[in-house]
Design a protein around this motif. Structure first.
Motif, short mmCIF file in Angstrom:
data_model
loop_
_atom_site.label_atom_id
_atom_site.label_comp_id
_atom_site.label_asym_id
_atom_site.label_seq_id
_atom_site.Cartn_x
_atom_site.Cartn_y
_atom_site.Cartn_z
N ASN A 97 0.85 -1.32 -0.24
CA ASN A 97 0.05 0.08 0.25
C ASN A 97 0.95 1.02 -0.29
N ASP A 98 1.83 1.56 0.69
CA ASP A 98 3.48 2.40 1.32
C ASP A 98 3.20 2.85 -0.52
N LYS A 99 4.07 1.16 -0.69
CA LYS A 99 4.55 1.82 -1.99
C LYS A 99 3.80 1.78 -2.99
N LYS A 100 2.11 1.60 -3.63
CA LYS A 100 1.94 2.04 -4.25
C LYS A 100 1.01 3.35 -4.30
N TYR A 101 1.03 3.95 -3.55
CA TYR A 101 0.91 5.60 -2.73
C TYR A 101 2.20 6.48 -3.29
N VAL A 102 3.39 5.85 -2.57
CA VAL A 102 4.60 6.27 -3.58
C VAL A 102 5.22 6.30 -5.25
N LYS A 103 4.53 5.79 -5.73
CA LYS A 103 4.67 5.07 -7.01
C LYS A 103 3.21 6.23 -7.81
N GLU A 104 1.77 6.32 -6.61
CA GLU A 104 0.53 7.75 -7.60
C GLU A 104 1.86 8.64 -7.74
N LEU A 105 2.59 8.99 -6.32
CA LEU A 105 3.24 9.76 -6.95
C LEU A 105 3.92 10.82 -7.63
N ILE A 106 4.67 9.55 -7.85
CA ILE A 106 6.16 9.94 -8.45
C ILE A 106 5.33 10.26 -9.67
N TYR A 107 4.26 9.20 -10.60
CA TYR A 107 3.29 9.41 -11.63
C TYR A 107 3.13 10.80 -11.56
N ASP A 108 3.04 11.48 -10.47
CA ASP A 108 2.02 12.83 -10.89
C ASP A 108 3.62 13.88 -11.35
N LEU A 110 5.86 12.95 -12.58
CA LEU A 110 6.58 13.40 -13.59
C LEU A 110 5.94 14.00 -15.16
N SER A 111 4.72 13.49 -14.64
CA SER A 111 4.00 13.69 -15.02
C SER A 111 3.61 15.67 -15.67
N LYS A 112 2.95 16.33 -14.19
CA LYS A 112 2.89 17.51 -13.99
C LYS A 112 4.08 17.77 -13.54
N GLU A 113 5.04 17.87 -13.51
CA GLU A 113 5.72 19.06 -13.27
C GLU A 113 6.60 18.63 -13.84
N TYR A 114 7.50 16.90 -14.24
CA TYR A 114 8.49 17.04 -15.13
C TYR A 114 8.17 17.35 -16.54
N GLY A 115 6.88 16.92 -16.55
CA GLY A 115 7.17 16.93 -18.65
C GLY A 115 7.26 16.17 -19.46
N VAL A 116 6.76 15.06 -18.96
CA VAL A 116 6.56 13.54 -19.97
C VAL A 116 5.63 13.76 -20.20
N ASP A 117 5.84 13.36 -21.73
CA ASP A 117 4.24 12.58 -23.20
C ASP A 117 5.22 11.87 -23.97
N GLU A 118 3.68 12.01 -24.56
CA GLU A 118 4.26 10.77 -25.82
C GLU A 118 5.77 11.01 -26.36
N GLU A 197 -0.65 2.13 -23.93
CA GLU A 197 -0.86 3.62 -24.65
C GLU A 197 0.30 4.32 -22.92
N PHE A 198 -0.32 5.72 -23.53
CA PHE A 198 0.54 6.91 -22.87
C PHE A 198 1.12 6.47 -21.18
N ALA A 199 -0.58 6.46 -20.21
CA ALA A 199 -1.05 5.71 -18.65
C ALA A 199 0.52 4.32 -19.09
N ASP A 200 0.24 3.50 -19.66
CA ASP A 200 1.58 1.99 -19.49
C ASP A 200 2.92 2.56 -19.46
N LYS A 201 2.36 3.28 -20.45
CA LYS A 201 4.46 3.46 -20.67
C LYS A 201 4.51 4.06 -19.25
N LEU A 202 4.57 4.73 -18.80
CA LEU A 202 4.67 5.86 -17.92
C LEU A 202 4.25 5.38 -16.53
N GLU A 203 3.90 4.66 -16.56
CA GLU A 203 3.48 3.09 -15.39
C GLU A 203 5.09 2.74 -15.43
N VAL A 204 5.16 1.51 -16.30
CA VAL A 204 6.84 1.50 -16.48
C VAL A 204 7.47 2.04 -16.32
#
Length: 492
Positions: A97-108, A110-118, A197-204
């Protein structure tokens, strides 16, 4: 106007000019930084890991009282900061559960601050060019896609579907062995034909960043799977051996450094349905990465320091897995062993599957109900602990269970939360004999000893079987019944 006043006015004017010049220069530098084009290297995994580390460091160390927040906003930000700190600590203990929380934060981040896109995500992992993907990349994508359907049974499904647990001959081996090779992972990936999809790539990508930052490197996802265990550093050449070889055989050293000969940091094994299978397509990469995993994987509940003078640790992880870690100079290399016990499957009907099983299951049930002293014996990894967990189901509900273990493995309260069960274990300051003496004063009916592996534990087992409790259950490594009797006699 006197000279003092003139000097003061001159000083103020110079100071004002200096401040204006400073801010103009700073603003110009910021504009230059903004104008600099983003380099391709910015989106490599290493750069992203550095960004995530520094960003999470900022979030957890920021002094909220200096920002001038309202009381309500301060409380909210403080709670969020505490939650993140707790998750960053808990995810290294094996808490999914803690792992899932940290990964969701990293996802945000990368996508919102670091500008990772397709377009730029392929700079990290070349998703659009399968020929450039490594076997680890392909395996990460396989696990991610299978987890959508099978959750923590994903690895089991892949192994069963493609018969990866079969004996096979591989190049360089004269005899068949249990191994999963790079070629097999490449073939499976080609057959599956995933469309990401892009979301899958970003999760990997997020998973890869997480396992380099807070996770357990290449085994991070494997450790979470419902398999019997995973270990690392248990084969290949230790670093100490390489330094010795360097003085005598330069060609051998060159082959080892080019990964033609496996090193200790290339050794990743899983324990799957009684078989030890080497994952030849995975590696920790470096000795330092294997060392990092060994130093982090045993830390749940602060069991003490793993040091040169205390070269091993036996502990459990948050999900109930048993973990053993060894290090030099006690061991020739850093190594760890994670043993998992799947409490949900522990029933006699699911364990015993051979013809005529009905009579065997009934006999075991009656032995337990008849309060017989029972020893479960066999070699390492044959399923003694799992069988013991399954047999406990048939002990009468009215009987209180008292358990003594070296490390908590049975976790019977998870399976039977309404029953009267107390488990105890040895610590550095409290011996197993002390645990047994305390248990004699706790109205127990059944004594269960997790593993009779040493002479003192054998004497505790004989004590508990002869006095105090109604009957005793224990496991032992004897391979036959005469060996059990002989071993216990020798221990006495």
């Amino acid at each position: 106007m006197d000279i003092g006043n003139m000097a003061g006015i001159f000083f103020v004017i110079v100071l004002a000019i200096a401040l204006i010049a400073y801010f103009l220069k700073k603003n110009k530098n910021e504009q230059v930084e903004e104008a600099v084009e983003v380099d391709d290297k910015t989106y490599t995994l290493d750069k992203m890991v550095k960004f995530v580390k520094s960003r999470l460091d900022e979030i957890t160390k920021i002094n909220l009282y200096d920002i001038g927040l309202s009381e309500e906003e301060l409380k909210r930000r403080r709670a969020k900061k505490y939650e993140l700190k707790k998750a960053l600590k808990g995810c290294t203990y094996g808490d999914v559960n803690d792992k899932k929380y940290v990964k969701e934060l990293i996802y945000d981040l990368l996508s919102k601050e670091y500008g990772v896109d397709e377009t730029n995500i392929s700079k990290a992992i070349p998703f659009d060019t399968p020929s450039l993907l490594t076997s680890q990349d392909k395996f990460d994508i396989l696990i991610h896609e299978y987890k959508k359907t099978f959750s923590y049974e994903a690895l089991t499904e892949i192994i069963k579907k493609y018969n990866l647990a079969a004996l096979k001959y591989v190049e360089g081996e004269s005899k068949p062995c249990y191994v999963i090779t790079n070629e097999e992972i490449d073939d499976i990936y080609e057959q599956e034909q995933f469309h990401l999809e892009f979301a899958d790539k970003l999760e990997v990508v997020v998973q890869r960043i997480y396992q380099k930052y807070k996770g357990f490197s290449s085994i991070d996802e494997i450790r979470d799977m419902n398999i019997d265990g995973v270990s690392g550093g248990t084969s290949g050449l230790p670093e100490s051996f390489l330094s010795q070889v360097a003085q005598t055989d330069g060609d051998y050293l060159k082959q080892a450094m080019e990964s033609k000969i496996p090193r200790a940091c290339d050794a990743i094994w899983i324990f799957f349905q009684g078989k030890s299978i080497r994952l030849a397509f995975l590696s920790f990469g470096t000795e330092s990465e294997l060392k990092r995993v060994c130093q982090n994987i045993y830390k749940y509940n602060n069991p003490g320091q793993l040091s040169d003078t205390n070269g091993f640790k036996i502990n459990e992880m948050k999900d109930g897995s048993r973990v053993v870690v060894v290090r030099p100079s006690m061991c020739e290399t850093w190594a760890f062993f994670v043993r998992k016990f799947d409490v949900k499957r522990a029933t006699l009907e699911q364990i015993i599957k051979f013809p005529g099983k009905e009579e065997t299951i009934e006999l075991l049930k009656y032995l337990v109900k008849g309060a017989r002293i029972i020893a479960l014996t066999g070699e390492q990894g044959c399923g003694k602990t799992t069988m013991l967990m399954a047999m406990i189901e048939n002990i009468y509900e009215t009987m209180n269970l008292r358990i003594t273990e070296t490390a908590f493995e049975l976790h019977l309260r998870k399976i039977y939360p309404t029953r009267n069960i107390v488990s105890m274990r040895e610590t550095e300051t409290i011996s197993g004999q002390d645990c047994l003496d305390v248990q004699k004063k706790t109205d127990g009916s059944v004594n269960i000893i997790g593993e009779v592996a040493t002479d003192p534990v054998a004497s505790w087992m004989i004590q508990s079987a002869q006095v105090a409790s109604k009957f005793t259950l224990f496991t032992h490594h004897a391979k036959t019944f005469p060996n059990l009797v002989t071993a216990l006699r020798n221990s006495m």
